[in-house]
Design an enzyme around this catalytic site. Structure first.
Site, PDB file in Angstrom:
ATOM      1  N   ASP A  35       0.811  -1.211   0.000  1.00 59.18           N
ATOM      2  CA  ASP A  35       0.000   0.000   0.000  1.00 59.18           C
ATOM      3  C   ASP A  35       0.842   1.257   0.000  1.00 59.18           C
ATOM      4  OD1 ASP A  35      -2.855  -0.485   2.179  1.00 59.18           O
ATOM      5  OD2 ASP A  35      -2.510  -0.964   0.085  1.00 59.18           O
ATOM      6  N   LYS A  57      -3.364   3.240  -2.700  1.00 56.26           N
ATOM      7  CA  LYS A  57      -4.570   4.002  -3.019  1.00 56.26           C
ATOM      8  C   LYS A  57      -4.379   5.472  -2.677  1.00 56.26           C
ATOM      9  CE  LYS A  57      -6.993   0.129  -1.194  1.00 56.26           C
ATOM     10  NZ  LYS A  57      -7.482  -0.217   0.116  1.00 56.26           N
ATOM     11  N   MET A 171      -8.617   8.816   8.923  1.00 55.49           N
ATOM     12  CA  MET A 171      -9.138   9.265   7.629  1.00 55.49           C
ATOM     13  C   MET A 171     -10.028  10.490   7.808  1.00 55.49           C
ATOM     14  SD  MET A 171      -9.991   5.568   5.894  1.00 55.49           S
ATOM     15  CE  MET A 171     -10.692   4.781   7.330  1.00 55.49           C
TER      16      MET A 171
HETATM   17  N1  SAH Z   1      -4.928   0.140   9.227  1.00 54.21           N
HETATM   18  C1  SAH Z   1      -4.383   1.452   9.476  1.00 54.21           C
HETATM   19  C2  SAH Z   1      -5.401   2.536   9.201  1.00 54.21           C
HETATM   20  C3  SAH Z   1      -5.821   2.612   7.765  1.00 54.21           C
HETATM   21  S1  SAH Z   1      -6.933   3.910   7.442  1.00 54.21           S
HETATM   22  C4  SAH Z   1      -3.854   1.509  10.904  1.00 54.21           C
HETATM   23  O1  SAH Z   1      -4.115   0.624  11.697  1.00 54.21           O
HETATM   24  O2  SAH Z   1      -3.114   2.448  11.197  1.00 54.21           O
HETATM   25  C5  SAH Z   1      -5.814   5.189   6.951  1.00 54.21           C
HETATM   26  C6  SAH Z   1      -5.739   6.240   8.020  1.00 54.21           C
HETATM   27  O3  SAH Z   1      -4.848   5.829   9.037  1.00 54.21           O
HETATM   28  C7  SAH Z   1      -5.187   7.566   7.557  1.00 54.21           C
HETATM   29  O4  SAH Z   1      -6.172   8.342   6.932  1.00 54.21           O
HETATM   30  C8  SAH Z   1      -4.748   8.173   8.865  1.00 54.21           C
HETATM   31  O5  SAH Z   1      -5.848   8.661   9.583  1.00 54.21           O
HETATM   32  C9  SAH Z   1      -4.239   6.961   9.601  1.00 54.21           C
HETATM   33  N2  SAH Z   1      -2.789   6.808   9.476  1.00 54.21           N
HETATM   34  C10 SAH Z   1      -2.117   5.823   8.882  1.00 54.21           C
HETATM   35  N3  SAH Z   1      -0.780   5.994   9.031  1.00 54.21           N
HETATM   36  C11 SAH Z   1      -0.624   7.110   9.758  1.00 54.21           C
HETATM   37  C12 SAH Z   1       0.493   7.809  10.271  1.00 54.21           C
HETATM   38  N4  SAH Z   1       1.747   7.371  10.055  1.00 54.21           N
HETATM   39  N5  SAH Z   1       0.293   8.924  10.993  1.00 54.21           N
HETATM   40  C13 SAH Z   1      -0.948   9.368  11.227  1.00 54.21           C
HETATM   41  N6  SAH Z   1      -2.044   8.757  10.766  1.00 54.21           N
HETATM   42  C14 SAH Z   1      -1.892   7.633  10.047  1.00 54.21           C
END
Ligand code: SAH
Length: 495
Positions: A35, A57, A171
Site C-alpha cells: 500500500d 490508493k 481518515m
Molecule cells: N490500518 C491502518 C489505518 C488505515 S486507514 C492503521 O491501523 O493504522 C488510513 C488512516 O490511518 C489515515 O487516513 C490516517 O488517519 C491513519 N494513518 C495511517 N498511518 C498514519 C500515520 N503514520 N500517521 C498518522 N495517521 C496515520
C-alpha cells in the site's frame, strides 16, 4: 498446490514498529503486495528477488480497485506463491483486511494474519499523547472520518460525547471541521484539548495542538495533510510534557548513509533512533577476490608470519570465507598475533572467538603501521585499494610484510539525479562517509561537478576527510574513527 497469503500489518511508519513475525513473513515472500502507507524503510526489507506489486490508493483515485487487489492475491496464491499483503498499521483496523480474506476463504487458499501496530495508538504516542490515562478517561474510541462521496458523516456524536473517553479519528483530515462541529453540537466543551498528528512515527511527524473549538482553524493555518490522526480528549493536554519524539537530537535532520548495503544497518538504525530521516544510498559494494592466489600462498606459508593485521570487518569476513571453504577454523590462526585497525574490526574478530592483541590508539592505517609491536613479518589482509600509509610506516620501521588484497570495492551504482538534486538543494544536510572509498562512490553517484556547498560530509577519519576535501566537499571529522564517534559528530552538527 496453492501457496498462501499472509496479511501483514506493517505498522504506522517507523520500521522499528514492524513485528518480528511480520519481518519473518516479508523475508519468506515470493510476492509482496503493498500500500501507499507502507514506509520505504519497510519496503527495503523485501527480498530482492520478490515480485513487488504496488496497489497503493490515493484518497479519491484508486490505483487498483479493491476487487483487483483481491484477485491479485488469489491469482498469485493459485500459482503456488507465498504472497505477503503488506498494509499500513493493523490490517483489520479500517484496512479492509477482512474483505481481502473473503475471496481467499471461498477458494480455500490458506492464509494467516499478522497484526500490526496501529497508527490510532502509535501516532498519538509518538506525539506525546497516551490514548488513555487513569486520571481523565476510561475508554478509547477509534472512529473513521471517511465520508463516502457527497454523503454526510455517519457518526453518532452524542453517543461519543457521552462516553467521556478519548476519541481518535482516522481518515478524518478533510472532515475535520465537520467532526469538530459535530462534537460541539453534541455538547462537548469547546475548550476540550485536541490535536492532529500527521505522518506519525516517521521523520516527517508533526503534531498540531489546539482546543476542540479552535482545531479546524489551526489545522487549516498550518496545512494539516493526510495521513493524520485526530485525537480529542483530556489526554491531549499531556503532549507538551510527553512530547519525546520531537525532542530527539536529530529530529528534522536528513542524513544520507553511503555504506555498503549489508553494513548500513547499524549506523542507519542508530541515526533513526535519534530521530534522523535516514536515506540509505549504498554508494559502494565490496566483493571478495575469488579465487585469490595471494591469500592461498600466504595461508600456506602462515608459519613465516608473526602478526596478522586486519583493517576492516569486511577483511575479517573475507578471511573467514576462505577458512570455511577450506574446512578450517580459528585454530589455523593460533600461532599468530592479531592486530585490528579499530574496535569494529576487533569486534568482528571476537565474533569468531579471537581477541585482537593490538589496536592502535588512533584507528587509522598510519597509526596501525607505526604502532604494531612486531618483531617478525606481518601479513596484511585488506582491500585492493588499501591506504599506503600502513605499508609506508612498516617500511620505515624495517618490518617485513606481505600486503594481500582479499576484496575490492566496486562503484557500479548508477548515476543518481535524485541524490544530486537533494544534495544541491540542501534538502539533505549530512552525508556520512565511513571510508575514502565511500567518498569516491558518492561522488561517482552524484557527479564530480555537483555543487556540494550545501551539504556536510561527516567523515570517520582523516583519510576519509582528505578524500572528501579533494572534491571540495565541506567536511567535519569524528573525534575518533569509530561508529560511536561518527554518530556523536552528527548529533553535534545540529544547528
Ligand atoms: N490500518 C491502518 C489505518 C488505515 S486507514 C492503521 O491501523 O493504522 C488510513 C488512516 O490511518 C489515515 O487516513 C490516517 O488517519 C491513519 N494513518 C495511517 N498511518 C498514519 C500515520 N503514520 N500517521 C498518522 N495517521 C496515520
Amino acid at each position: 498446490m496453492p501457496g498462501k497469503v499472509i496479511l501483514v500489518g506493517a505498522g504506522p511508519g517507523d520500521p522499528g514498529l514492524l513485528t518480528r513475525r511480520g519481518l519473518d513473513a516479508i523475508r519468506s515472500a515470493d510476492v509482496v503486495v503493498y500500500d501507499r502507507l507502507v514506509s520505504p524503510a519497510i519496503l527495503a526489507l523485501m527480498p530482492e528477488d520478490a515480485e513487488q506489486i504496488n496497489v497503493g490508493k490515493e484518497a479519491a483515485r484508486h490505483l487498483v480497485p479493491q476487487e483487483g487487489i483481491n484477485q491479485i492475491l488469489l491469482d498469485k496464491a493459485l500459482e503456488g506463491k507465498t504472497v505477503v499483503r503488506l498494509k499500513g498499521g493493523d490490517p483489520f483496523l479500517f484496512g479492509r483486511g477482512g474483505e481481502e480474506l473473503e475471496l481467499l476463504a471461498r477458494h480455500h487458499i490458506p492464509f494467516e494474519e499478522v497484526p500490526g501496530i496501529t497508527s490510532a495508538i502509535a501516532a498519538p504516542a509518538y506525539g506525546g499523547i497516551p490514548v488513555t490515562h487513569r486520571d481523565c478517561c476510561s475508554s478509547l474510541h477509534i472512529v473513521t472520518g471517511h465520508q463516502r462521496s457527497g454523503k454526510e458523516l455517519d457518526i453518532d456524536f452524542e453517543a461519543l460525547v457521552r462516553t467521556g473517553g478519548t476519541l481518535v479519528f482516522l481518515m478524518g483530515v478533510s472532515a475535520l471541521p465537520a467532526i469538530c462541529r459535530g462534537l460541539l453540537d453534541a455538547g462537548m466543551a469547546p475548550d476540550t484539548p485536541a490535536a492532529t498528528v500527521e505522518s506519525g512515527t516517521t521523520p516527517a511527524q508533526r503534531r498540531t495542538s489546539a482546543t476542540l473549538a479552535d482545531l479546524p482553524r489551526r489545522a487549516a493555518e498550518v496545512g494539516v495533510k493526510s495521513p493524520a490522526v485526530i485525537v480529542v480528549g483530556q489526554v491531549c493536554a499531556l503532549a507538551e510534557q510527553f512530547d519525546w519524539f520531537d525532542r530527539l537530537p536529530l529530529k528534522g535532520k536528513t542524513v544520507v548513509v553511503t555504506r555498503p548495503k549489508e553494513r548500513a544497518g547499524t549506523l542507519s538504525g542508530r541515526l533513526r533512533a535519534m530521530g534522523a530521516d535516514v536515506w540509505e544510498y549504498p554508494c559502494i559494494a565490496t566483493v571478495p577476490i575469488d579465487p585469490c592466489p595471494g591469500l592461498e600462498e600466504a595461508m600456506e606459508g602462515l608459519g613465516d608470519y608473526q602478526w596478522l593485521a586486519l583493517t576492516s570487518p569486511v577483511g575479517v569476513d573475507a578471511l573467514w570465507r576462505w577458512l570455511e571453504e577450506h574446512n578450517l577454523d580459528a585454530r589455523t590462526l593460533g600461532g599468530l598475533k592479531l592486530a585490528a585497525i579499530g574496535p569494529g574490526t576487533a569486534k568482528a574478530l571476537s565474533a569468531h572467538g579471537l581477541r585482537a592483541d593490538y589496536v592502535p590508539a588512533v584507528y587509522d592505517a598510519a597509526h596501525l603501521g607505526e604502532g604494531i609491536p612486531a618483531a617478525g613479518r606481518v601479513l596484511i589482509l585488506r582491500a585492493q585499494e588499501g591506504s599506503p600509509a600502513l605499508t609506508q610506516a612498516l617500511e620505515r620501521r624495517n618490518i617485513g610484510f606481505d600486503d594481500v588484497a582479499t576484496y575490492r570495492t566496486v562503484y557500479d551504482n548508477p548515476r543518481s539525479e535524485e541524490l544530486r538534486a537533494v544534495v544541491e538543494s540542501g534538502t539533505v544536510g549530512i552525508v556520512t562517509f565511513t571510508s575514502a572509498s565511500t567518498v569516491r562512490g558518492f561522488v561517482s553517484t552524484v557527479g564530480a561537478d555537483a555543487d556540494f556547498s550545501r551539504m556536510v560530509g561527516a567523515c570517520i577519519g582523516e583519510q576519509t576527510e582528505a578524500e572528501a576535501k579533494r572534491y571540495g566537499i565541506p567536511v567535519q571529522v569524528a573525534r575518533q574513527a569509530t561508529m560511536d564517534a561518527l554518530v556523536e559528530l552528527i548529533a553535534d552538527l545540529r544547528d
